[in-house]
Scaffold this active site. Structure first.
Site, PDB file in Angstrom:
ATOM      1  N   HIS A  94       0.824  -1.216   0.000  1.00 38.14           N
ATOM      2  CA  HIS A  94       0.000   0.000   0.000  1.00 38.14           C
ATOM      3  C   HIS A  94       0.859   1.268   0.000  1.00 38.14           C
ATOM      4  O   HIS A  94       0.372   2.329  -0.371  1.00 38.14           O
ATOM      5  CB  HIS A  94      -1.063  -0.011   1.106  1.00 38.14           C
ATOM      6  CG  HIS A  94      -0.612   0.288   2.497  1.00 38.14           C
ATOM      7  ND1 HIS A  94      -0.302  -0.683   3.422  1.00 38.14           N
ATOM      8  CD2 HIS A  94      -0.431   1.457   3.145  1.00 38.14           C
ATOM      9  CE1 HIS A  94       0.038  -0.127   4.566  1.00 38.14           C
ATOM     10  NE2 HIS A  94      -0.028   1.179   4.433  1.00 38.14           N
ATOM     11  N   ASP A 230       1.115  -7.736   2.267  1.00 31.37           N
ATOM     12  CA  ASP A 230       1.186  -6.301   1.971  1.00 31.37           C
ATOM     13  C   ASP A 230       2.641  -5.834   1.831  1.00 31.37           C
ATOM     14  O   ASP A 230       3.179  -5.174   2.705  1.00 31.37           O
ATOM     15  CB  ASP A 230       0.479  -5.531   3.097  1.00 31.37           C
ATOM     16  CG  ASP A 230       0.231  -4.079   2.732  1.00 31.37           C
ATOM     17  OD1 ASP A 230       0.835  -3.594   1.762  1.00 31.37           O
ATOM     18  OD2 ASP A 230      -0.572  -3.425   3.428  1.00 31.37           O
ATOM     19  N   SER A 663       3.667   2.170   8.493  1.00 35.18           N
ATOM     20  CA  SER A 663       3.465   1.249   7.380  1.00 35.18           C
ATOM     21  C   SER A 663       4.807   0.971   6.727  1.00 35.18           C
ATOM     22  O   SER A 663       5.523   1.909   6.373  1.00 35.18           O
ATOM     23  CB  SER A 663       2.555   1.878   6.331  1.00 35.18           C
ATOM     24  OG  SER A 663       1.258   1.960   6.818  1.00 35.18           O
TER      25      SER A 663
HETATM   26  N1  GLU Z   1      -2.446   0.434   7.585  1.00 34.45           N
HETATM   27  C1  GLU Z   1      -2.228   1.711   8.188  1.00 34.45           C
HETATM   28  C2  GLU Z   1      -2.526   2.797   7.203  1.00 34.45           C
HETATM   29  O1  GLU Z   1      -2.628   2.523   6.062  1.00 34.45           O
HETATM   30  C3  GLU Z   1      -0.838   1.949   8.624  1.00 34.45           C
HETATM   31  C4  GLU Z   1      -0.442   1.398   9.905  1.00 34.45           C
HETATM   32  C5  GLU Z   1      -1.276   1.854  11.054  1.00 34.45           C
HETATM   33  O2  GLU Z   1      -1.903   2.925  11.028  1.00 34.45           O
HETATM   34  O3  GLU Z   1      -1.239   1.113  12.012  1.00 34.45           O
HETATM   35  O4  GLU Z   1      -2.657   3.960   7.541  1.00 34.45           O
END
Ligand code: GLU
Length: 728
Positions: A94, A230, A663
């Site tokens: 991502h 990911d 991330s």
């Molecule tokens: N998956 C989260 C995001 O895309 C990043 C990691 C998190 O916030 O813990 O913002």
């Protein structure tokens, strides 16, 4: 201030002794994002007691190579790490998403099929992508605050701080190719300087298909149990002397000061883990008033705005492959925070956050003494001041929050015409017109590649309607009156008219307009364009009706925040070790591999396996499993990446305190070896930006063995694994 500093010192010493007693046993150990250069004094022994075999110097050192030299700030918003001595870099899918998307087309659909460079020549260049390392961290509090006094108005204080920062930073990087970042910590009670080295030639090496890298899509985002691979890989290039250089075919793979060894042994529940990276933003020390605003006003309203845009984009994407590719990155950008806010509100409400903040504030006041003042304020009076300030601030803060939603996350027709301002004869130098027209042609080409007029028209009418419906009457822009008077309040008619009359809705129209553009007279045409007028109406409204008060009140708020933060450390030192809020600077968090109990009767285990991928598999886009992966799983063809028990682990969770910006951060074991890649938190954890609860807050990582299994077995890119240093 001086008297206070002394009291503070004594209290700090006392609290340190007390903390080391409480800390080793308490679950507080997992809360916090620590500045790497301060680990030695603050948490080294605690980390070691939990299983870290390294010293603070191994994590961060200015004098020798250390783990920090493998950690990269990826394009300013994510983290990445060096995993080979040939500049190979690992981050999340991502985080690389918009870059993968930018190389994708209907013919070369890397989003759907993945991309793997078989040779260095096939690696794809990315203009504007950068990778930044931290060379050194210094406490510069004293010199930044030189000349500042307590009685000084905030704006003046800030002006002195800003000018000191420039002088200090400039001197620090003089004669080098480095840069500097100086940021406030603890709401301006301290300042740290980060000396940085930035590389601008960073190429895409590989990415799995979205059906692996984004497996579960929005349904699984922020959710445990998770089965998402990911990750994506890039490579940093440098000049022949290993120095940063602009993109060039002459560049060669960068040789990092340190590359992380990769551990293939897997983890057990209770194992020590740490996360090294660039957490973006947390607000752990908000008062009850701010938390109340977040839960009851800010989150519900921004969620609603995004419900609307996600619904429109979702329909358009489902109906057309072309739009699906065009809007993939835009949709993710909107949906990611949308889902996080929903989870955050659930968590904060379930944990009674407002009342627990109120209880803390009560104790704060009870411990305060009328004689104690700092920064010109009495501790006893701070919370009353907060209360009064928030009631004044709220309408302006809300207008700003909604402006962000409509202007930066809303229909693109609203922001695009701002580009045309660059043609403003008052701002354009003589002779620059043709050059500027060319620049605009190029940016228009890029913009329209990912633009669907009908979708944007729908976004405009629906989002603008919602935006105006929630704003206070006196905060609405002039265009609201136009819509009422000329279109009878019908937003669809208004949007149709804008799109019909504007010159900025298709590439052909924009190019034709630029071809005929002649200077002042033509600029008048821009000013009459309805899309330009809409943009300016919203923008100027924010500038005139919102911004001045927002700035004034935020200055007052800064003073309160700084005093309250200092007061918490002084008055309630036993509550916790006060770590600074995240601010996109380098931090380390640590915890253990651990499941949790999300609700009564449910216990989550800390690992998932490929069996779960097959169990989730269906024919919808979100849970498609590539045939090749399904076969590898069915045949249990996991090679050296399988767990001891023969299963293939996919993801795991631990009690590390993380946030957005983490991330792509490496998850490291007690020896500092790479065991996973951080990419998310569980839904119950998203409240940890405001309140960290060690019993339920967990970060989600993809197991490094699953990453390598995909690279090696699925993508046949074993040559990349050969570059790495594997530990068994
Ligand atoms: N998956 C989260 C995001 O895309 C990043 C990691 C998190 O916030 O813990 O913002």
């Amino acid at each position: 201030m001086i008297k206070f500093a002394q009291i503070f010192e004594t209290m700090k010493r006392f609290s340190l002794i007390l903390f080391s007693l409480v800390f080793t046993l308490s679950s507080f150990a997992k809360e916090g994002m620590w500045i790497p250069s301060l680990i030695k004094n603050l948490v080294e022994s605690d980390m070691q007691s939990m299983g870290m075999k390294l010293s603070a110097e191994d994590l961060y050192s200015f004098n020798k190579s250390s783990l920090k030299d493998a950690i990269v700030h990826f394009n300013g918003g994510c983290t990445a790490e060096m995993i080979s001595d040939k500049g190979l870099l690992l981050t999340n899918h991502h985080c690389g998403y918009s870059l993968i998307q930018s190389h994708s087309s209907l013919e070369n659909d890397y989003l759907t099929n993945g991309f793997w460079a078989k040779t260095k020549e096939q690696e794809l260049k990315n203009p504007n992508l950068f990778a930044r390392f931290i060379v050194r961290i210094d406490d510069v509090t004293e010199s930044v605050l030189k000349g500042v006094t307590d009685a000084m108005p905030e704006a003046k204080r800030q002006a002195i701080v800003d000018s000191n920062i420039k002088v200090i930073g400039k001197a620090a990087i003089e004669g080098s190719h480095y840069n500097y970042i100086i940021r406030p910590f603890y709401y301006g009670n301290q300042y740290y300087m980060f000396i940085t080295e930035t590389f601008n030639d960073v190429r895409l090496v590989g990415a799995p298909p979205s059906s692996i890298g984004k497996f579960g899509f929005d349904t699984d985002n922020w959710v445990w149990p998770r089965h998402t691979g990911d990750f994506s890989m890039f490579r940093i290039y440098a000049d022949k002397d290993n120095q940063p250089a602009e993109i060039s075919n002459d560049n060669v793979p960068y040789r990092p000061k340190y590359a992380l060894p990769i551990n293939l042994n897997g983890t057990q529940p209770g194992d020590f883990t740490m996360i090294y990276g660039f957490p973006g933003r947390t607000s752990e020390y908000l008062t009850s008033y701010a938390v109340d605003y977040t839960i009851n006003k800010q989150n519900p309203n921004r969620i609603k705005m995004r419900d609307i845009s996600l619904d429109i984009m979702g329909h358009a994407m489902a109906g057309s492959d072309k739009i699906r590719i065009q809007y993939a990155a835009k949709q993710s950008r909107v949906s990611n925070a949308w889902k996080k806010w929903i989870g955050q509100n659930k968590g904060l409400i379930a944990n009674d956050a407002i009342n627990s903040k109120l209880a803390l504030e009560k104790r704060f006041v009870a411990n305060a003494d009328n004689s104690i003042t700092s920064y010109g304020l009495k501790y006893t009076k701070i919370l009353d001041k907060y209360k009064a300030l928030y009631s004044e601030l709220e309408p302006f803060a809300f207008s700003w929050d909604m402006f962000i939603e409509i202007y930066y996350y809303g229909p693109e027709i609203i922001r695009f015409p701002m580009n045309m301002e660059k043609l403003n004869p008052e701002k354009l130098k003589d002779g620059d017109l043709e050059k500027m027209k060319e620049t605009l042609r190029i940016s228009a080409e890029r913009y329209f590649k990912n633009y669907d007029l009908e979708t944007d028209k729908k976004l405009l009418s629906a989002m603008l309607k919602q935006y105006f419906s929630v704003l206070d009457e006196n905060m609405r822009a002039d265009v609201y009156v136009t819509i009422q008077n000329d279109f009878g309040g019908n937003y669809e008619d208004y949007a149709a008219s804008v799109f019909k009359k504007s010159n900025f809705t298709t590439l052909e129209k924009v190019n034709a307009f630029l071809d005929n553009y002649k200077g002042t007279k033509s600029f008048k045409k821009i000013q009459k364009d309805p899309a330009y007028q809409l943009t300016m109406s919203l923008y100027n409204n924010y500038q005139s009706k919102v911004r001045p008060d927002l700035v004034r009140l935020n200055n007052d708020l800064n003073l309160l925040n700084r005093t309250y933060m200092e007061g918490l450390q002084n008055l309630l030192p036993k509550d916790k070790k006060y770590y600074p809020d995240a601010n996109s600077t380098l931090r380390i968090s640590y915890g253990i591999v651990d499941g949790y109990k999300p609700k009564d009767g449910v216990v989550y285990s800390p690992f998932t396996t490929t069996e779960g991928i097959m169990a989730k598999r269906d024919t919808t886009k979100e849970f498609t499993v590539p045939e090749r992966l399904a076969t590898l799983i069915t045949d249990k063809d996991y090679g050296q990446y399988a767990d001891k028990d023969g299963t293939m682990h996919v993801c795991f969770i631990a009690s590390n305190h993380t946030t957005g910006g983490n991330s792509g951060s490496p998850a490291l074991n007690g020896n500092g070896e790479l065991i996973g890649l951080n990419f998310d938190r569980t839904w119950e954890s998203t409240m940890s930006d405001i309140m960290f609860d060690p019993t339920i807050c967990r970060n989600i990582m993809v197991d490094i063995r699953y990453v390598l299994f995909i690279v090696d077995k699925y993508a046949n890119a074993g040559h990349l694994v050969e570059e790495m240093n594997l530990v068994k």
